[in-house]
Design an enzyme around this catalytic site. Structure first.
Site, PDB file in Angstrom:
ATOM      1  N   ARG A 185     -27.985 -66.661  28.236  1.00 34.10           N
ATOM      2  CA  ARG A 185     -28.236 -67.862  29.059  1.00 34.10           C
ATOM      3  C   ARG A 185     -29.724 -68.168  29.123  1.00 34.10           C
ATOM      4  O   ARG A 185     -30.146 -69.326  29.112  1.00 34.10           O
ATOM      5  CB  ARG A 185     -27.667 -67.650  30.469  1.00 34.10           C
ATOM      6  N   LYS A 193     -22.342 -58.008  40.045  1.00 38.28           N
ATOM      7  CA  LYS A 193     -23.161 -56.810  40.253  1.00 38.28           C
ATOM      8  C   LYS A 193     -22.973 -56.267  41.666  1.00 38.28           C
ATOM      9  O   LYS A 193     -22.917 -55.058  41.890  1.00 38.28           O
ATOM     10  CB  LYS A 193     -24.628 -57.126  39.973  1.00 38.28           C
ATOM     11  N   ASP A 196     -22.809 -58.931  32.160  1.00 36.43           N
ATOM     12  CA  ASP A 196     -23.897 -59.738  32.713  1.00 36.43           C
ATOM     13  C   ASP A 196     -25.179 -59.533  31.919  1.00 36.43           C
ATOM     14  O   ASP A 196     -25.927 -60.491  31.690  1.00 36.43           O
ATOM     15  CB  ASP A 196     -24.128 -59.392  34.190  1.00 36.43           C
ATOM     16  N   SER A 246     -22.673 -63.995  38.070  1.00 31.72           N
ATOM     17  CA  SER A 246     -23.647 -62.977  37.655  1.00 31.72           C
ATOM     18  C   SER A 246     -24.062 -62.131  38.865  1.00 31.72           C
ATOM     19  O   SER A 246     -24.052 -60.894  38.816  1.00 31.72           O
ATOM     20  CB  SER A 246     -24.861 -63.696  37.033  1.00 31.72           C
ATOM     21  N   HIS A 299     -28.491 -58.905  49.020  1.00 29.03           N
ATOM     22  CA  HIS A 299     -29.071 -59.393  47.765  1.00 29.03           C
ATOM     23  C   HIS A 299     -29.919 -60.621  48.056  1.00 29.03           C
ATOM     24  O   HIS A 299     -29.525 -61.486  48.832  1.00 29.03           O
ATOM     25  CB  HIS A 299     -27.955 -59.766  46.772  1.00 29.03           C
TER      26      HIS A 299
HETATM   27  N1  URA Z   1     -29.892 -63.700  39.420  1.00 28.12           N
HETATM   28  C1  URA Z   1     -28.875 -63.101  38.755  1.00 28.12           C
HETATM   29  O1  URA Z   1     -28.617 -61.919  38.940  1.00 28.12           O
HETATM   30  N2  URA Z   1     -28.153 -63.864  37.895  1.00 28.12           N
HETATM   31  C2  URA Z   1     -28.397 -65.171  37.660  1.00 28.12           C
HETATM   32  O2  URA Z   1     -27.693 -65.786  36.881  1.00 28.12           O
HETATM   33  C3  URA Z   1     -29.450 -65.761  38.351  1.00 28.12           C
HETATM   34  C4  URA Z   1     -30.185 -64.997  39.236  1.00 28.12           C
END
Ligand code: URA
Length: 434
Positions: A168, A187, A161, A183, A82
């Site tokens: 947010r 994932k 999320d 977050s 990621h």
């Molecule tokens: N990327 C994400 O997936 N979540 C966040 O909160 C910030 C960046």
């Protein structure tokens, strides 16, 4: 349990219990907690922070708000990567075929680009016909057969999320380490891989503007991964200039292919070798970074990594011939060189603004619904530390019209600052946290 009590507890610096965190996430996802209360909770978390235990509990509560992908029918070690988001970041296109050629299994769900950063799915769609929604069965079969598959999100992964991030975004509560870490990791954990390698970008084109913030996020991400039973490493990398030279979907695909052909080296290759090295070490294929990088380089030199990319494209209905003949990729009608008006050493590039140039040319989205032009963008001819003569090209704009190209050319000049004294190029790999 009352949400008002929990908000007050966090506001006053208290530590939320596992049950309290589960209650907050569960009831928020099911519409029993209002957005205004959740906003107050996010703001309290932003100011008060969370312990590692609370952050893990928050992450796991988010994971279990939706489906968890079951990769158990894939034989071998499954690796995922990621990036926290950057400009010109086409590493997945290189890294995934490279590590798959070394024996790892990559079952990856990627995202689309938004704002100044690009997304792997859009880049892959530069191959005519590439199908990002092949369904879970073909996804798993392809990984078992050729070692990798890259698709869009299929299952209903982490609905908490989606709801929380949207909240947010409009309540000033994005820049909180526990909220960002939960977050991202929710994932990744829901996607089912055994090894997770994180590229935490740091600099003027990244979310984390300084090294201290990036280090704190990297540490939090790896802690969560390990506490959740995964092999996890984070690499903190410079994002004060675009990664590599190309910014824009098909242009980035061409650059990625050129790296896989062994023709392009530099920062992009260095990053892929480092991230890939962390994956091979995580999979116990080798213990030393040097050995891991040799294996990865061999996958390039032998052509195995390039062939893996072609297999991936073909297995997902795309035009795999374009991997060997890049003239089959989308090409913008206008190409305009951008001569510098100044001589000197390139000392600074406004990286985020370079990403926005590509977006304004049509290569990125301002909203999730926007259609994008895969052919447009720019290719930098100079990187920080390079000497530039007046009249020498800073880069090439790829556009639909001469008017938009000229506008972009001026914006690119405005992104560059020069110095009379020599400038040290920025170090790409700032730290590796395992
Ligand atoms: N990327 C994400 O997936 N979540 C966040 O909160 C910030 C960046």
């Amino acid at each position: 349990m009352l949400m008002t009590d929990l908000i007050a507890k966090k506001r006053d610096g208290g530590e939320l219990s596992t049950e309290e965190i589960r209650f907050v996430i569960n009831d928020y996802v099911h519409g029993k907690i209002a957005d205004y209360q959740m906003s107050a909770m996010c703001m309290a978390i932003l100011f008060r922070g969370m312990t590692d235990r609370e952050t893990l509990d928050l992450t796991m509560a988010m994971v279990h708000s939706g489906d968890v992908v079951d990769l158990s029918s894939i034989k071998g070690v499954k690796a995922d990567k990621h990036s926290t988001g950057g400009v010109g970041d086409k590493t997945s296109l290189i890294l995934c075929p490279m590590v798959a050629a070394c024996g790892l299994r990559v079952a990856k769900m990627s995202g689309r680009g938004l704002g100044h950063t690009g997304g792997t799915l859009d880049k892959l769609e530069s191959f005519t016909g590439y199908n990002i929604s092949i369904g879970e069965k073909r996804f798993i079969d392809n990984v078992n057969r050729i070692g990798l598959s890259l698709i869009g999100q299929t299952a209903d992964i982490v609905p908490a999320d989606k709801k929380l991030y949207a909240l947010r975004d409009v309540t000033g509560t994005v820049p909180s380490i526990p909220l960002i870490a939960s977050s991202i990791m929710s994932k990744k954990l829901a996607s089912g891989a055994d090894i997770i390698v994180l590229d935490v970008k740091c600099g003027n084109g990244a979310f984390m503007k300084n090294e201290k913030q990036a280090w704190e996020l990297a540490r939090s991400l790896t802690r969560i991964g390990k506490l959740a039973g995964k092999k996890c490493a984070a690499v903190i990398t410079d994002m004060n200039q675009p990664l590599g030279r190309a910014v824009g979907n098909a242009l980035e695909v061409k650059e990625a292919i050129s790296v896989l052909q062994g023709e392009t080296k530099g920062d992009l290759l260095e990053l892929c070798l480092t991230l890939g090295g962390c994956m091979l070490i995580g999979a116990d294929i080798t213990e030393e970074m040097e050995d891991a990088q040799k294996m990865l380089q061999e996958a390039i030199d032998s052509g195995a990594a390039l062939d893996k990319l072609a297999q991936l494209v073909s297995a997902q209905d795309g035009d795999a011939q374009a991997v060997y003949d890049t003239s089959r990729l989308p090409l913008a009608p206008v190409q305009l060189e951008v001569p510098s008006k100044i001589s000197g050493y390139l000392s600074h590039i406004e990286c985020e603004k370079v990403g926005l140039i590509s977006m304004h040319l049509g290569g990125g989205r301002a909203t999730k619904e926007d259609k994008i032009d895969l052919s447009v963008g720019l290719v930098l001819n100079k990187k920080v530390g390079d000497h530039v003569e007046s009249g020498e090209s800073l880069g090439t704009i790829h556009a639909q019209t001469m008017e938009s190209a000229q506008e972009a050319a001026q914006l690119l000049r405005d992104c560059c600052t020069f110095s009379n004294a020599p400038v040290e190029p920025p170090k790409l790999i700032k730290d590796i946290i395992v």
